[in-house]
Scaffold this motif. Structure first.
Motif, short mmCIF file in Angstrom:
data_model
loop_
_atom_site.label_atom_id
_atom_site.label_comp_id
_atom_site.label_asym_id
_atom_site.label_seq_id
_atom_site.Cartn_x
_atom_site.Cartn_y
_atom_site.Cartn_z
N ALA A 78 19.57 7.89 24.63
CA ALA A 78 18.37 8.53 25.14
C ALA A 78 17.43 7.54 25.84
O ALA A 78 16.50 7.96 26.54
N ILE A 79 17.67 6.25 25.69
CA ILE A 79 16.81 5.24 26.32
C ILE A 79 17.45 4.71 27.62
O ILE A 79 16.88 3.87 28.30
N ASP A 80 18.60 5.23 27.98
CA ASP A 80 19.30 4.75 29.18
C ASP A 80 18.43 4.81 30.43
O ASP A 80 18.56 3.97 31.32
N GLY A 81 17.54 5.78 30.50
CA GLY A 81 16.76 5.96 31.71
C GLY A 81 15.67 4.93 31.94
O GLY A 81 15.22 4.73 33.07
N TYR A 82 15.23 4.26 30.88
CA TYR A 82 14.11 3.32 31.05
C TYR A 82 14.33 1.98 30.35
O TYR A 82 13.43 1.16 30.28
N ARG A 83 15.54 1.72 29.87
CA ARG A 83 15.81 0.44 29.20
C ARG A 83 15.60 -0.74 30.15
O ARG A 83 15.18 -1.83 29.73
N TYR A 84 15.89 -0.53 31.45
CA TYR A 84 15.70 -1.63 32.39
C TYR A 84 14.25 -2.06 32.47
O TYR A 84 13.94 -3.23 32.72
#
Length: 279
Positions: A78-84
């Motif tokens: 669920a954090i894939d979208g903003y982990r960067y």
């Protein structure tokens, strides 16, 4: 979730998200789920991005050991979208040390590759290059990678961890609810100057804390499990931090602190709190 923390092996906690999903029995009585019942109620199974504290490390000028994240798992899908964006804050704060603890070490490579793509798409070439260096085996010195192991059933996570590039690799044996034999598997050991050593640098040990009744209880932690782990880790050249003895041992040993957190009440041989390379 900020400047003040009750976790004794870090200076601050930084939660980029709240909520997680359980992966195995180590998660049965997860403290995050228990905390979700407090006055600041949230759905513990729904991962949501934080708002007011997301950029907190950028505001902290004094160097800190920062636990990221205590109320979620940075490598949750669920954090894939903003982990960067999380990685970019770490990159921009070289004065801090970020302690990343995950039960999903197998997702690290895919997560970093995705973050590289997202960084390029966002026009953040500096971050993309920084992440690519990490993926190529040149890890940032200010990021420690760790995983959790509560019994022999989850030791496979150490096998994944030791393959990852990290300035410091660490294992949290908490909540320790079963004996752990580090001689299996052999892949987590190597020979250094003809001496067998473990392929991680630091270990946290803690018995489970919980309630006497209700949904979030605790499992027994035996003193011999802690002592055996301490001996194995010392043999393997790993620095040890005994965090707490847990509720079961606190009752058994008649300690005043109900979760066995007060080091002053412990037997002398258990009073070990070393950071990596401080032995």
């Amino acid at each position: 979730m900020g400047a003040i923390t009750g976790i004794n092996w870090c200076d601050s906690t930084w939660n980029v998200g709240v909520g997680c999903t359980k992966v195995d029995s180590d998660c049965d009585f997860c403290y995050m789920y228990r905390q979700s019942l407090s006055a600041t109620r949230y759905n513990p199974e729904q991962v949501r991005r934080t708002t007011t504290v997301f950029n907190a490390p950028l505001k902290w000028k004094d160097p800190r050991k920062i636990f990221c994240s205590s109320l979620t798992d940075l490598f949750h899908e669920a954090i894939d979208g903003y982990r960067y964006e999380v990685f970019d804050i770490m990159r921009r704060c070289p004065h801090h040390t970020f302690q990343v603890l995950t039960k999903r070490p197998e997702r690290w490579y895919d997560a970093v590759r995705l973050a590289i793509e997202q960084a390029y798409a966002a026009g953040n070439t500096e971050l993309a290059i920084w992440l690519k260096d990490w993926a190529d085996g040149f890890p940032p010195v200010n990021i420690w990678l760790g995983t959790s192991v509560g019994s022999q059933d989850s030791i496979h996570r150490i096998e994944k961890l030791v393959e990852l590039p990290a300035a410091v690799r660490f294992v949290s044996f908490e909540p320790l609810h079963g004996a752990v034999d580090l001689m299996e598997p052999w892949s987590i050991w190597h020979l250094k100057n003809s001496v067998r050593q473990l392929r991680f640098d630091w270990a946290i040990i803690g018995g489970e804390s919980g309630n006497e009744n209700g949904e979030y209880r605790y499992r027994p932690c035996q003193l011999r499990w802690i002592e055996s782990l301490m001996n194995q880790l010392e043999t393997g050249g790993v620095s040890v931090w005994v965090k707490q003895l847990g509720t079961h041992l606190a009752k058994e040993m008649k300690l005043k602190n109900r979760h066995g957190e007060d080091i002053a009440e412990w037997p002398e041989h258990l009073k070990i709190r070393n950071f990596p390379w401080s032995n």
